[in-house]
Design an enzyme around this catalytic site. Structure first.
Site, short mmCIF file in Angstrom:
data_model
loop_
_atom_site.label_atom_id
_atom_site.label_comp_id
_atom_site.label_asym_id
_atom_site.label_seq_id
_atom_site.Cartn_x
_atom_site.Cartn_y
_atom_site.Cartn_z
N GLN A 255 0.79 -1.22 0.00
CA GLN A 255 0.00 0.00 0.00
C GLN A 255 0.83 1.29 0.00
OE1 GLN A 255 -4.00 -0.07 1.91
NE2 GLN A 255 -2.91 1.02 3.52
N LYS B 212 -4.32 5.51 15.43
CA LYS B 212 -5.35 6.21 14.67
C LYS B 212 -6.56 6.40 15.58
CE LYS B 212 -4.15 4.07 10.20
NZ LYS B 212 -4.61 3.09 9.18
N GLU C 145 -3.28 9.04 -0.92
CA GLU C 145 -2.48 9.79 0.04
C GLU C 145 -1.44 10.68 -0.64
OE1 GLU C 145 -1.11 7.15 3.09
OE2 GLU C 145 -3.15 6.71 3.74
#
Length: 425
Positions: free
Chosen positions: A163, A335, A207
């Site tokens: 990713q 997170k 991103e």
């Protein structure tokens, strides 16, 4: 002296960087204090994360959050308005009890977190302090950014299975210098991609990193090394991966698919050890499936580098405790929206640090311009932050906030440099 009373709690739909709705919450106090917070959203999510409330149906492709907005403007508002602003722990406990489900699925973790974060900002404002200082009198450590320059997986429309391919400016002496040299590497990478693959290689992922039409992790990491050299910064960067391997795992066969090849856990471990040796990879996030505590523990011991649990831990203290007991991973990806309240997230960070784990404060792929994680990273003295490429407003908002914090801290600000040299020796 009692805290001022809450006079209003209001939520609305706003758009995240993918053009999808998310929740924004305003909180007002009788002394004139006003605070607001946006809730980020992930695309590559762990199955055990706190539950976002989405509307379904045709509106916004099913991604609307009017139900979560209604929860804030209804039950949550009724429970809070007129009462003194509670402490953070009291506020978050009240929200958890009001929802009364294990994963905050009734009111929605997106509704609850928006109120939790707006409440934190309101308390800081009433104290006349920036959020990082309100949360920690000792917050002074500027985080080393883990800068995601090549995107793959669920964050991009290319054939890279992993990713994120990350450069880490460990040789900088300040946050502004870290961002300067990272941006210079990003510019050099653009030139390499354009020359080698054509204009389409400059398309970007969720991103902000480039999404070239390649499939090999060796090729992606090689491109990053080449860009660092072309930018004149050899020796000032180290490298990292976010593999999000749960999404590559086939439970029926017990194998992962990477670059068109099926690999079992042993073969994945061999791949990672090769990448570590060849490309100075010093941190790997979610290298294996979210339920493979044993595999995480073995790789942590064998690799000697920072192994990060994201889907593995989902910022959940109980899940993290289970990993610590099994020596699975050595770092927590932190997170706040994975757990749904600031207090619970702070508990997870404290547990990680007290157990010898590092903490990486992280954005989500679906971000807004709200820079709150910059303050949270400094409050935690986390030493690492992951918030995407040094481009696009939802990413640069966090970096720009760190620049301001560094300026505010003055001589007390510390940029830690090569935190991985400590972690892997």
């Amino acid at each position: 002296m009692s805290a001022p009373a809450i006079t209003q709690v209001t939520a609305r739909e706003v758009l995240d960087c993918r053009g999808l709705p998310t929740v924004q919450v305003d909180l007002a106090l009788e002394d004139g204090t006003f605070a607001t917070a946006d809730v980020p959203s992930g695309r590559s999510t762990g199955s055990l994360e706190a539950a976002e409330l989405r509307d379904g149906g045709d509106r916004f492709g099913g991604f609307g959050v009017l139900g979560a907005v209604a929860a804030v403007n209804g039950e949550i508002r009724e429970a809070l308005v007129g009462a003194p602003l509670p402490t953070q722990r009291e506020l978050d406990t009240a929200l958890i009890e009001l929802d009364a489900t294990p994963q905050k699925s009734r009111l929605g973790a997106n509704a609850i977190l928006g109120v939790s974060l707006a409440g934190a900002r309101a308390r800081a404002a009433t104290a006349g302090q920036p959020l990082y200082r309100h949360l920690s009198a000792d917050g002074h450590l500027l985080p080393v950014p883990l800068v995601n320059l090549i995107n793959g997986g669920r964050h991009a429309s290319n054939d890279l299975d992993f990713q994120e391919f990350i450069v880490i400016p460990v040789g900088a002496r300040s946050i502004i210098e870290a961002l300067q040299i990272s941006s210079e590497v990003n510019l050099a990478l653009a030139e390499i991609l354009l020359d080698r693959y054509g204009k389409s290689a400059l398309n970007t992922g969720d991103e902000g990193g480039y999404a070239p039409a390649i499939s090999s992790p060796y090729e992606a990491l090689g491109l990053l090394h080449e860009a660092v050299a072309d930018a004149g910064h050899s020796g000032r960067f180290r490298f990292g991966l976010d593999c999000a391997a749960t999404h590559l795992y086939d439970r029926d066969s017990g194998t992962y698919e990477v670059a068109g090849e099926r690999r079992d856990t042993a073969s994945m471990t061999e791949l990672y050890l090769e990448l570590i040796r060849e490309f100075d990879v010093v941190t790997i996030e979610d290298p294996l499936d979210e339920e493979d505590f044993e595999g995480f523990a073995a790789l942590t011991e064998e690799s000697g580098i920072q192994i990060v649990g994201d889907d593995l831990f989902v910022t959940n203290p109980e899940r993290l405790r289970a990993g610590i007991e099994r020596k699975a991973a050595s770092s927590l990806l932190w997170k706040v929206n994975q757990i749904g309240t600031l207090s619970e997230a702070l508990d997870a960070a404290e547990l990680a640090r007290s157990s010898g784990y590092t903490v990486i404060v992280s954005e989500r792929s679906g971000e807004t311009e709200d820079p709150i994680i910059a303050d949270l990273a400094v409050a935690l003295n986390a030493g690492q932050i992951k918030t995407g490429a040094p481009v696009r407003g939802e990413r640069t908002a966090k970096y720009n906030r760190l620049i301001r914090i560094e300026e505010e801290l003055g001589t007390s600000a510390t940029y830690p440099g090569d935190v991985f040299e400590v972690a892997i020796t």
